[in-house]
Design a protein around this motif. Structure first.
Motif, PDB file in Angstrom:
ATOM      1  N   ARG A 202     -31.806   5.122  20.087  1.00 55.46           N
ATOM      2  CA  ARG A 202     -31.550   4.111  19.069  1.00 55.46           C
ATOM      3  C   ARG A 202     -31.921   2.713  19.575  1.00 55.46           C
ATOM      4  O   ARG A 202     -32.502   1.914  18.865  1.00 55.46           O
ATOM      5  N   ARG A 203     -31.549   2.454  20.809  1.00 51.28           N
ATOM      6  CA  ARG A 203     -31.765   1.134  21.370  1.00 51.28           C
ATOM      7  C   ARG A 203     -33.246   0.853  21.605  1.00 51.28           C
ATOM      8  O   ARG A 203     -33.741  -0.224  21.353  1.00 51.28           O
ATOM      9  N   THR A 204     -33.981   1.858  22.140  1.00 53.87           N
ATOM     10  CA  THR A 204     -35.362   1.611  22.539  1.00 53.87           C
ATOM     11  C   THR A 204     -36.364   1.949  21.452  1.00 53.87           C
ATOM     12  O   THR A 204     -37.486   1.470  21.492  1.00 53.87           O
ATOM     13  N   GLY A 205     -35.981   2.821  20.520  1.00 50.33           N
ATOM     14  CA  GLY A 205     -36.916   3.221  19.480  1.00 50.33           C
ATOM     15  C   GLY A 205     -38.074   4.050  20.005  1.00 50.33           C
ATOM     16  O   GLY A 205     -39.148   4.126  19.402  1.00 50.33           O
ATOM     17  N   MET A 206     -37.839   4.697  21.145  1.00 51.12           N
ATOM     18  CA  MET A 206     -38.875   5.509  21.762  1.00 51.12           C
ATOM     19  C   MET A 206     -39.146   6.771  20.949  1.00 51.12           C
ATOM     20  O   MET A 206     -38.210   7.479  20.571  1.00 51.12           O
ATOM     21  N   THR A 207     -40.409   7.072  20.702  1.00 47.78           N
ATOM     22  CA  THR A 207     -40.745   8.355  20.094  1.00 47.78           C
ATOM     23  C   THR A 207     -40.381   9.447  21.094  1.00 47.78           C
ATOM     24  O   THR A 207     -40.743   9.363  22.264  1.00 47.78           O
ATOM     25  N   THR A 208     -39.646  10.477  20.623  1.00 48.10           N
ATOM     26  CA  THR A 208     -39.181  11.486  21.566  1.00 48.10           C
ATOM     27  C   THR A 208     -39.496  12.879  21.042  1.00 48.10           C
ATOM     28  O   THR A 208     -39.298  13.159  19.850  1.00 48.10           O
ATOM     29  N   ILE A 209     -40.005  13.734  21.922  1.00 47.26           N
ATOM     30  CA  ILE A 209     -40.151  15.151  21.581  1.00 47.26           C
ATOM     31  C   ILE A 209     -39.280  15.928  22.545  1.00 47.26           C
ATOM     32  O   ILE A 209     -39.363  15.763  23.765  1.00 47.26           O
ATOM     33  N   PHE A 210     -38.424  16.755  21.983  1.00 50.83           N
ATOM     34  CA  PHE A 210     -37.309  17.299  22.731  1.00 50.83           C
ATOM     35  C   PHE A 210     -37.272  18.802  22.504  1.00 50.83           C
ATOM     36  O   PHE A 210     -37.169  19.264  21.375  1.00 50.83           O
ATOM     37  N   VAL A 211     -37.405  19.580  23.566  1.00 51.40           N
ATOM     38  CA  VAL A 211     -37.350  21.034  23.432  1.00 51.40           C
ATOM     39  C   VAL A 211     -35.934  21.489  23.704  1.00 51.40           C
ATOM     40  O   VAL A 211     -35.303  21.026  24.658  1.00 51.40           O
ATOM     41  N   THR A 212     -35.418  22.370  22.846  1.00 55.22           N
ATOM     42  CA  THR A 212     -34.048  22.857  23.076  1.00 55.22           C
ATOM     43  C   THR A 212     -33.879  24.255  22.515  1.00 55.22           C
ATOM     44  O   THR A 212     -34.691  24.737  21.732  1.00 55.22           O
ATOM     45  N   HIS A 213     -32.844  24.931  22.983  1.00 54.62           N
ATOM     46  CA  HIS A 213     -32.466  26.226  22.408  1.00 54.62           C
ATOM     47  C   HIS A 213     -31.187  26.105  21.603  1.00 54.62           C
ATOM     48  O   HIS A 213     -30.728  27.063  21.002  1.00 54.62           O
ATOM     49  N   SER A 214     -30.604  24.884  21.636  1.00 55.64           N
ATOM     50  CA  SER A 214     -29.281  24.735  21.032  1.00 55.64           C
ATOM     51  C   SER A 214     -29.394  24.144  19.634  1.00 55.64           C
ATOM     52  O   SER A 214     -29.956  23.065  19.443  1.00 55.64           O
ATOM     53  N   ILE A 215     -28.846  24.853  18.675  1.00 55.53           N
ATOM     54  CA  ILE A 215     -28.902  24.384  17.289  1.00 55.53           C
ATOM     55  C   ILE A 215     -28.122  23.080  17.102  1.00 55.53           C
ATOM     56  O   ILE A 215     -28.665  22.108  16.568  1.00 55.53           O
ATOM     57  N   PRO A 216     -26.848  23.004  17.574  1.00 57.02           N
ATOM     58  CA  PRO A 216     -26.105  21.741  17.391  1.00 57.02           C
ATOM     59  C   PRO A 216     -26.812  20.566  18.045  1.00 57.02           C
ATOM     60  O   PRO A 216     -26.861  19.467  17.461  1.00 57.02           O
ATOM     61  N   GLU A 217     -27.370  20.778  19.210  1.00 53.59           N
ATOM     62  CA  GLU A 217     -28.056  19.710  19.923  1.00 53.59           C
ATOM     63  C   GLU A 217     -29.225  19.194  19.087  1.00 53.59           C
ATOM     64  O   GLU A 217     -29.404  17.989  18.905  1.00 53.59           O
ATOM     65  N   ALA A 218     -30.020  20.140  18.560  1.00 50.45           N
ATOM     66  CA  ALA A 218     -31.193  19.763  17.771  1.00 50.45           C
ATOM     67  C   ALA A 218     -30.765  18.967  16.540  1.00 50.45           C
ATOM     68  O   ALA A 218     -31.336  17.920  16.222  1.00 50.45           O
ATOM     69  N   VAL A 219     -29.742  19.454  15.857  1.00 49.23           N
ATOM     70  CA  VAL A 219     -29.311  18.787  14.630  1.00 49.23           C
ATOM     71  C   VAL A 219     -28.738  17.412  14.950  1.00 49.23           C
ATOM     72  O   VAL A 219     -28.996  16.436  14.252  1.00 49.23           O
TER      73      VAL A 219
END
Ligand SMILES: Nc1ncnc2c1ncn2[C@@H]1O[C@H](COP(=O)(O)OP(=O)(O)OP(=O)(O)O)[C@@H](O)[C@H]1O
Ligand SMILES: [Mg+2]
Lengths: 275, 286, 309
Positions: A202-219
């Protein structure tokens, strides 16, 4: 299946064409193995805009890491079109366009925490006093101000992963690639790191691509969630998450969150069908 | 304590066996040499067997006394002073070792960075480890002597030749030991070959350098001794060994042998010290 | 055209040019031909080094070795390097043939007697001691550091003392070899016997296996890679021990004797011939043990990862 491979919806800031940080069109990646070639990614189309937080989720071995590595120019593209910041991945890497957080911390054991964080700055040729100031700032950002003179093995797994995040942030990249960064951590540490990451983004506004297996984390983290299918990896669905910002952990008990998580679970289940 | 106690016990047992062995091996000659009028009880024979001029097996005490006499009983620069001879051997060993280590490291760097060198040279480096390299010592001395190189140079050349192999092999392994993730990490920083070497390959290789250095240090003393043999037995512990062998001077041989062993241990100790220092720099791990 | 074919062509060209240059040595043709041949063979090794098939992997070092030999020959003959400094390979080959009887005699004395006997006793002894102290932690803790320390010392210096004790002939050399090989074997076998993890030992215990069974079925097989390491290391040590021990005195035969005597007489071709035989003996016994290791421990996980990488 191929019809389901979505061409991205119109960008939200269509007025500024340069906002396409990552553009993938009909991307294919094959691996040569000793018996027969493996198709890791098939006809992937993806468009990531500046400021997006994209989660990649899908069954194990579906090519999430491969996609991330292709963007980072660590794995060559077999065919198709891939642009990072409007450049080829190779040029983008040479321009040091992104920070990459690996699944493991990959800290160099002979360097102190501080000197691990300054490593990319040393390689980029930054002056010593500048890079130390910069590293201290980033260590403070991940809450490790007091550990800068420790060696990596004197830190817990979660702290090590935070150091590796600080290191990826140290040269202020506009794009952050993260491959299951919290995969090996316990639930509570993971939650707190999720909050940290969300605030940071939120602070940096960095574009982020994030790989995960966790549904809550992704949401919890994402603006958009990309669901991939089992091998050969294809994009099955892209789920927009319009949960209000800023988010806190409490959001996970809201109905909107549960509905999104349910949606995502259904999509994932489709991807898992080994027919 | 659990480490020291067994070692001390075994050492003590070794010394007791040594003294007993000295008695058993020397007694027959000792009895022959004894004054026929003197007392011939057991203790007298033991005394005689442990204090012979040319024993079959000298006792540790005798060796120590003898060395002390040679070191403190002669001027420092007298050739009879064992310390001077040790210094000669140490000079050869250290010079050769330094040269060999530098050469070995450069060779390893070349092999790691050049595919051609790796494919064509590396098999020969490995093969040459299986060759009894020390056998060429006399020839090197003779050949280099013929072009006017005598004294330290040919001897140091032999030591260098002997000690560079373990360093090359160890460093090739070490410089290649960064794992795929670490290499990927450096790639994301767009690291050039030079930085990659300085920031990753070299520091990782340190864990391999020191064991190789220990082997090389131990070999360097062996090499120095052997290199001193063919020079017509002039200076050094090797020459003392050879002279002792010619003139049947048992004590001279044992003295040289003990000092050579101490020299090897001292060199290895120095390597350990360097290792310890680096370890401290890295917070206690190499 | 692929790299393999180009490499082979360059290699053949280099051979022909090289041969011509060697024949024409002394004429003005030799130098340009030699340079061309050198360039061709270097190019061939560079080409072959880029290939990944088995044949190229072998061909590349072989060509490199042959190039060195040939360059040695050309330089020594062409530049009139004195014979006593460095004889050309052709002279060494000739010495191998003309002095065959003598050299075979030396080989018999040094390798077939001193090395073989000393190696067998040293390796066998080190192994048996390692087994004997297996049940006593106390002896292990006392002996292992001592063995480590002794193997770092210049044991070769014991040679003149061994001659005093065992006489001039090969038994004194064998004694030196025994001392040089016994400690590495002891240390390695000990390390090998400690390779199994507690889980595997618990498994054996769950079968009700006793000490002997666990040793034979589990711990010895697990120790084999380390034991083979010691066997390999010891081949080199044994050759060095036997040859160098002969520098201190020997009856008038043996490889070490030959080297020191002929070096003093400036017959460097015979010295080099002896060294060539020693090298061949050393590397072929190394290869033999390596082959046995692959046959015997091919099942071992450490071997798998090693062969993969
Ligand atoms: N270097 C490689 N060589 C051959 N095949 C590979 C290689 N890397 C990946 N693959 C194959 O590509 C496919 C995708 O792998 P990838 O690592 O991208 O999966 P992933 O989605 O990250 O899985 P996970 O969630 O388990 O990390 C896998 O089936 C794998 O077998
Ligand atoms: Mg992955």
């Amino acid at each position: 299946m191929n019809e389901q491979t979505l061409r991205e919806p119109a960008p939200r800031n269509a007025s500024i064409p340069n906002d396409n940080v990552i553009v993938a069109e009909n991307l294919n990646i094959m691996f040569d193995t000793n018996d027969h070639p493996i198709s890791a990614l098939q006809d992937v189309n993806l468009n990531v805009q500046r400021g997006d937080f994209i989660s990649l989720i899908g069954p194990s071995g579906c090519g999430k890491t491969t996609l991330l590595r292709a963007i980072a120019d660590l794995t060559p593209v077999t065919s198709g079109h891939l642009r990072v910041n409007g450049m080829s991945p190779h040029t983008a890497r040479e321009a040091r366009a992104y920070g990459y957080v690996f699944q493991a911390p990959v800290l160099l054991p002979w360097r102190t925490v501080l000197r691990n964080v300054t490593l990319p700055l040393e390689i980029a040729g930054m002056a010593k006093s500048d890079r130390i100031a910069c590293a201290r700032e980033n260590l403070a950002l991940v809450g490790l101000k007091d550990f800068s003179m420790k060696f990596p093995w004197q830190l817990s797994g979660g702290m090590q992963q935070r150091v590796s995040i600080a290191r990826a942030l140290s040269f202020k990249p506009s794009l952050l690639l993260m491959d299951e960064p919290f995969g090996a951590l316990d639930e509570i540490t993971r939650d707190s790191l999720n909050v940290h990451l969300h605030d940071l983004w939120r602070r940096t506004g960095m574009t982020t691509i994030f790989v995960t297996h966790s549904i809550p984390e992704a949401v919890f983290l994402s603006t958009r969630i990309v669901v991939m299918s089992a091998r050969p990896g294809r994009i099955l669905r892209v789920i927009e998450s319009d949960l209000p910002m800023p988010r806190s952990l409490g959001i996970r008990d809201t109905a909107a969150f549960t509905a999104l998580a349910h949606d995502l679970r259904e999509a994932l289940r489709d991807g898992h069908s080994y027919d | 304590m659990t480490r020291i106690f067994p070692l001390a016990t075994v050492m003590l047992a070794l010394i007791i066996v040594w003294y007993a062995g000295a008695y058993v091996l020397n007694a027959p000659q000792a009895i022959n040499l004894m004054d026929p009028d003197g007392p011939h009880n057991f203790w007298a024979v033991v005394q005689a067997a442990w204090n012979m001029d040319r024993p079959v097996l000298p006792t540790p005490g005798q060796i120590a006394t003898n060395l002390a006499a040679s070191i403190f009983g002669n001027p420092l620069f007298s050739p009879r002073n064992f310390l001077l001879q040790t210094a000669y051997t140490a000079e050869t060993a250290v010079t050769g070792l330094a040269g060999g280590v530098v050469l070995g490291i450069f060779l390893a760097i070349g092999i790691v960075h050049s595919r051609v060198l790796d494919r064509s040279l590396m098999p020969w480096v490995i093969t040459s480890q299986t060759i009894p390299i020390l056998a060429i010592a006399p020839m090197v001395v003779v050949a280099l002597g013929n072009i006017g190189l005598t004294g330290l140079v040919p001897k140091a050349a032999i030591v260098g030749y002997l000690s560079f192999f373990p360093v090359t092999v160890g460093m090739v392994k070490g410089l290649r030991s960064p794992d795929a993730m670490q290499m990927d990490l450096m790639r994301t920083y767009n690291t050039k070959k030079m930085s990659l070497f300085v920031k990753l390959r070299w520091p990782v290789a340190m864990a391999f350098l020191f064991p190789s250095l220990r082997v090389a240090a131990s070999l360097s003393v062996t090499g120095a001794i052997v290199a001193e043999l063919p020079t017509g037995a002039q200076v050094g512990l090797g020459a003392r060994l050879l002279a002792g062998s010619y003139y049947g001077q048992t004590m001279m041989m044992w003295g040289a042998l003990v000092l050579a062993s101490l020299l090897a241990l001292a060199l290895i100790g120095m390597v350990r010290l360097g290792e310890f220092w680096l370890c401290q720099q890295r917070g206690g791990r190499l | 055209m692929n790299g393999m074919a180009l490499g082979t062509m360059a290699c053949t060209t280099a051979c022909i040019l090289g041969l011509l240059a060697r024949l024409l040595i002394g004429t003005s043709w030799a130098l340009p031909l030699a340079l061309l041949a050198l360039a061709a063979s270097i190019w061939a090794s560079v080409r072959l080094a880029r290939q990944n098939d088995r044949l190229s992997m072998i061909a590349s070092p072989v060509i490199f070795g042959l190039t060195i030999l040939w360059a040695w020959e050309m330089l020594v003959v062409g530049l009139h390097v004195p014979f006593i400094l460095l004889p050309p390979p052709s002279a060494i080959a000739l010495a191998l043939v003309t002095h065959f009887g003598e050299l075979a005699n030396d080989f018999d004395q040094t390798v077939l007697h001193a090395v073989l006997a000393g190696y067998a006793i040293g390796c066998g002894g080190g192994f048996l001691i390692a087994l004997a102290i297996d049940r006593s932690l106390f002896l292990q803790r006392g002996l292992t550091p001592l063995a480590n320390m002794i193997s770092a010392m210049p044991i070769i210096g014991i040679a003149p003392i061994a001659i005093e004790w065992f006489g001039f002939d090969w038994p004194s050399k064998a004694a030196v070899v025994v001392l040089m090989t016994i400690f590495p074997m002891l240390v390695n076998t000990r390390a090998g016997l400690q390779q199994t993890n507690p889980m595997e030992q618990d498994l054996m215990r769950s079968y009700g296996a006793g000490y002997i069974h666990t040793l034979i079925k589990l711990r010895l097989p697990a120790a084999l890679p380390m034991i083979f390491n010691a066997l390999k290391l010891n081949t080199t040590l044994a050759m060095i021990g036997a040859i160098v021990a002969e520098f201190f005195g020997t009856p008038t035969r043996g490889m070490g004797f030959r080297i020191s005597v002929e070096a003093a007489r400036m017959n460097l071709d015979i010295v080099w011939a002896t060294i060539a035989i020693a090298a061949l003996a050393g590397s072929s016994s190394f290869a033999l043990i390596g082959w046995a290791e692959r046959r015997i421990t091919s099942w071992h996980p450490s071997f798998h990862t090693r062969s993969l990488s």
